[in-house]
Write an enzyme that holds these catalytic residues in place. Structure first.
Site, PDB file in Angstrom:
ATOM      1  CB  ALA A  65       0.315 -53.199   0.662  1.00 25.86           C
ATOM      2  N   GLY A 109      -3.115 -50.912  -2.750  1.00 24.69           N
ATOM      3  CA  GLY A 109      -3.866 -52.133  -2.454  1.00 24.69           C
ATOM      4  C   GLY A 109      -5.300 -51.848  -2.039  1.00 24.69           C
ATOM      5  CD  GLU A 112      -3.345 -53.102  -6.451  1.00 21.83           C
ATOM      6  OE1 GLU A 112      -2.901 -53.076  -5.280  1.00 21.83           O
ATOM      7  OE2 GLU A 112      -2.652 -53.414  -7.424  1.00 21.83           O
ATOM      8  CD  GLU A 132       0.316 -49.385  -5.926  1.00 20.87           C
ATOM      9  OE1 GLU A 132       0.031 -48.407  -6.668  1.00 20.87           O
ATOM     10  OE2 GLU A 132      -0.532 -50.183  -5.507  1.00 20.87           O
TER      11      GLU A 132
HETATM   12  N1  CAA Z   1       1.165 -48.285   5.179  1.00 22.22           N
HETATM   13  C1  CAA Z   1       1.526 -48.068   6.450  1.00 22.22           C
HETATM   14  N2  CAA Z   1       1.143 -46.987   7.161  1.00 22.22           N
HETATM   15  C2  CAA Z   1       0.383 -46.082   6.529  1.00 22.22           C
HETATM   16  C3  CAA Z   1      -0.028 -46.238   5.199  1.00 22.22           C
HETATM   17  C4  CAA Z   1       0.389 -47.412   4.518  1.00 22.22           C
HETATM   18  N3  CAA Z   1       0.008 -47.676   3.262  1.00 22.22           N
HETATM   19  N4  CAA Z   1      -0.783 -45.183   4.848  1.00 22.22           N
HETATM   20  C5  CAA Z   1      -0.837 -44.377   5.940  1.00 22.22           C
HETATM   21  N5  CAA Z   1      -0.140 -44.924   6.958  1.00 22.22           N
HETATM   22  C6  CAA Z   1       0.065 -44.385   8.291  1.00 22.22           C
HETATM   23  C7  CAA Z   1       1.034 -43.218   8.289  1.00 22.22           C
HETATM   24  O1  CAA Z   1       2.379 -43.665   8.294  1.00 22.22           O
HETATM   25  C8  CAA Z   1       0.642 -42.511   9.565  1.00 22.22           C
HETATM   26  O2  CAA Z   1       1.202 -43.216  10.666  1.00 22.22           O
HETATM   27  P1  CAA Z   1       1.971 -42.404  11.848  1.00 22.22           P
HETATM   28  O3  CAA Z   1       0.884 -41.595  12.495  1.00 22.22           O
HETATM   29  O4  CAA Z   1       2.502 -43.507  12.707  1.00 22.22           O
HETATM   30  O5  CAA Z   1       2.998 -41.563  11.186  1.00 22.22           O
HETATM   31  C9  CAA Z   1      -0.857 -42.711   9.623  1.00 22.22           C
HETATM   32  O6  CAA Z   1      -1.143 -43.829   8.779  1.00 22.22           O
HETATM   33  C10 CAA Z   1      -1.638 -41.506   9.094  1.00 22.22           C
HETATM   34  O7  CAA Z   1      -1.141 -41.231   7.787  1.00 22.22           O
HETATM   35  P2  CAA Z   1      -0.644 -39.760   7.351  1.00 22.22           P
HETATM   36  O8  CAA Z   1      -0.100 -39.016   8.509  1.00 22.22           O
HETATM   37  O9  CAA Z   1       0.274 -39.945   6.174  1.00 22.22           O
HETATM   38  O10 CAA Z   1      -2.044 -39.140   6.908  1.00 22.22           O
HETATM   39  P3  CAA Z   1      -2.282 -37.966   5.845  1.00 22.22           P
HETATM   40  O11 CAA Z   1      -3.709 -37.582   5.975  1.00 22.22           O
HETATM   41  O12 CAA Z   1      -1.250 -36.897   5.980  1.00 22.22           O
HETATM   42  O13 CAA Z   1      -2.061 -38.659   4.414  1.00 22.22           O
HETATM   43  C11 CAA Z   1      -2.290 -40.413   2.759  1.00 22.22           C
HETATM   44  C12 CAA Z   1      -2.937 -39.669   3.960  1.00 22.22           C
HETATM   45  C13 CAA Z   1      -2.200 -39.484   1.552  1.00 22.22           C
HETATM   46  C14 CAA Z   1      -3.228 -41.576   2.428  1.00 22.22           C
HETATM   47  C15 CAA Z   1      -0.889 -40.903   3.151  1.00 22.22           C
HETATM   48  O14 CAA Z   1      -0.975 -41.606   4.385  1.00 22.22           O
HETATM   49  C16 CAA Z   1      -0.265 -41.843   2.150  1.00 22.22           C
HETATM   50  O15 CAA Z   1       0.196 -41.413   1.110  1.00 22.22           O
HETATM   51  N6  CAA Z   1      -0.252 -43.161   2.450  1.00 22.22           N
HETATM   52  C17 CAA Z   1       0.412 -44.150   1.604  1.00 22.22           C
HETATM   53  C18 CAA Z   1      -0.395 -44.442   0.340  1.00 22.22           C
HETATM   54  C19 CAA Z   1       0.341 -45.426  -0.521  1.00 22.22           C
HETATM   55  O16 CAA Z   1       1.441 -45.184  -0.992  1.00 22.22           O
HETATM   56  N7  CAA Z   1      -0.269 -46.600  -0.768  1.00 22.22           N
HETATM   57  C20 CAA Z   1       0.292 -47.643  -1.577  1.00 22.22           C
HETATM   58  C21 CAA Z   1       0.971 -48.680  -0.705  1.00 22.22           C
HETATM   59  S1  CAA Z   1       1.855 -49.903  -1.636  1.00 22.22           S
HETATM   60  C22 CAA Z   1       0.683 -51.017  -2.147  1.00 22.22           C
HETATM   61  O17 CAA Z   1      -0.488 -50.892  -1.850  1.00 22.22           O
HETATM   62  C23 CAA Z   1       1.200 -52.170  -2.979  1.00 22.22           C
HETATM   63  C24 CAA Z   1       0.136 -52.948  -3.650  1.00 22.22           C
HETATM   64  O18 CAA Z   1      -0.237 -52.720  -4.789  1.00 22.22           O
HETATM   65  C25 CAA Z   1      -0.519 -54.080  -2.964  1.00 22.22           C
END
Ligand code: CAA
Length: 260
Positions: A65, A109, A112, A132
């Site tokens: 998400a 998400g 999921e 999460e």
């Molecule tokens: N939401 C918003 N933006 C996101 C995102 C997310 N879930 N995942 C990645 N992005 C964005 C980053 O902020 C970044 O944007 P900027 O260039 O503007 O900074 C861009 O995508 C590229 O991401 P990274 O620079 O972080 O890329 P990376 O290769 O270094 O890392 C990753 C990749 C490990 C997937 C890392 O992006 C990450 O950990 N993302 C979040 C994963 C996460 O926590 N997901 C769970 C979300 S909560 C949820 O999903 C609730 C639910 O159950 C419904």
């Protein structure tokens, strides 16, 4: 509806939906989910479509998400709008077969969403996880419920409790029952479309019944599930496609199903 965050291509009778927010690793914003929901419902009700394939990019199926969008929301915001509900359930409500083709990250998400599909084909680069916990929340789109049913309690608990530190590779996901097959990243879409193409040749109403019956296994106890299956099995005998399928076998020819 004009789509800005997804792409849709119809190949023969297969609807290929590609999540397309590359700058945010396909983070599932409300706008993207609204488009996806509309698209899945449209394809599901289109009689020319026999199967759907849902995919992302080579780097990310979806990184969860949209955290930036969720950051400013309060409890009242998410409770009153029933956040992660309306537009998130279209995939699990879809009556036609829907295959997830996952390469790269399928996190939160994203994992999921893939699990809501009927089965997952994984590219070698696929990485599944429920991170999460690192954000101070818990999975909210079925992760704590579907993941243990697919990989068992121990692995699901480890993934949910350790978050980013316990991602699951494609190989482990196949071994654990989360994905049906692992395919090289280069061949993933081709193989997903080939698989979907085979499904399209079968009888749609019978496919729907088969899918509904397997899904029941996750909803009710064994006795109820088997009873449900038996009744659906009986009802297949009322279809022209059952006559055609069995006649084709006896006459040693391919069946020509009419979805009737
Ligand atoms: N939401 C918003 N933006 C996101 C995102 C997310 N879930 N995942 C990645 N992005 C964005 C980053 O902020 C970044 O944007 P900027 O260039 O503007 O900074 C861009 O995508 C590229 O991401 P990274 O620079 O972080 O890329 P990376 O290769 O270094 O890392 C990753 C990749 C490990 C997937 C890392 O992006 C990450 O950990 N993302 C979040 C994963 C996460 O926590 N997901 C769970 C979300 S909560 C949820 O999903 C609730 C639910 O159950 C419904």
């Amino acid at each position: 509806m004009e789509y800005k965050n997804i792409k849709v291509v119809i190949k023969d009778s297969v609807g290929l939906i590609t999540l397309n927010r590359p700058k945010a690793l396909n983070a599932l914003s409300p706008e993207l989910m609204s488009e996806l929901s509309h698209c899945v419902e449209t394809l599901d009700s289109d009689s020319k479509i026999g199967c759907l394939v849902l995919t992302g990019s080579s780097k990310a199926f979806a990184a969860g998400a949209d955290i930036k969008e969720m950051r400013g929301k309060s409890y009242m915001d998410v409770y009153k709008s029933d956040f992660i509900t309306k537009d998130w359930e279209a995939v699990s409500r879809c009556r036609k077969p829907i295959i997830a083709a996952v390469a790269g990250y399928a996190l939160g998400g994203g994992c999921e969403l893939a699990m809501m599909c009927d089965f997952i084909l994984a590219g070698e680069s696929a990485k599944f996880g429920q991170p999460e916990i690192n954000l101070g929340v818990i999975p909210g789109a079925g992760g704590t419920q579907r993941l243990p049913r697919f990989v068992g309690k121990s692995k699901a608990m480890e993934m949910v409790l350790l978050g980013q530190d316990r991602l699951m590779s494609a190989t482990e996901a196949e071994r654990s029952g989360l994905v049906s097959r692992v395919i090289s990243d280069e061949k993933l879409i081709e193989e997903a479309l080939r698989t979907a193409g085979k499904i399209c040749k079968l009888s749609m109403p019978i496919l729907m019944m088969a899918k509904e019956s397997v899904k029941r296994a996750y909803e009710v106890n064994m006795v109820e599930g088997v009873r449900f299956e038996r009744r659906l099995f009986h009802s297949t005998f009322s279809t022209q496609d059952k006559e055609e399928g069995m006649a084709a076998f006896v006459e040693k020819r391919p069946p020509n199903f009419k979805d009737k």
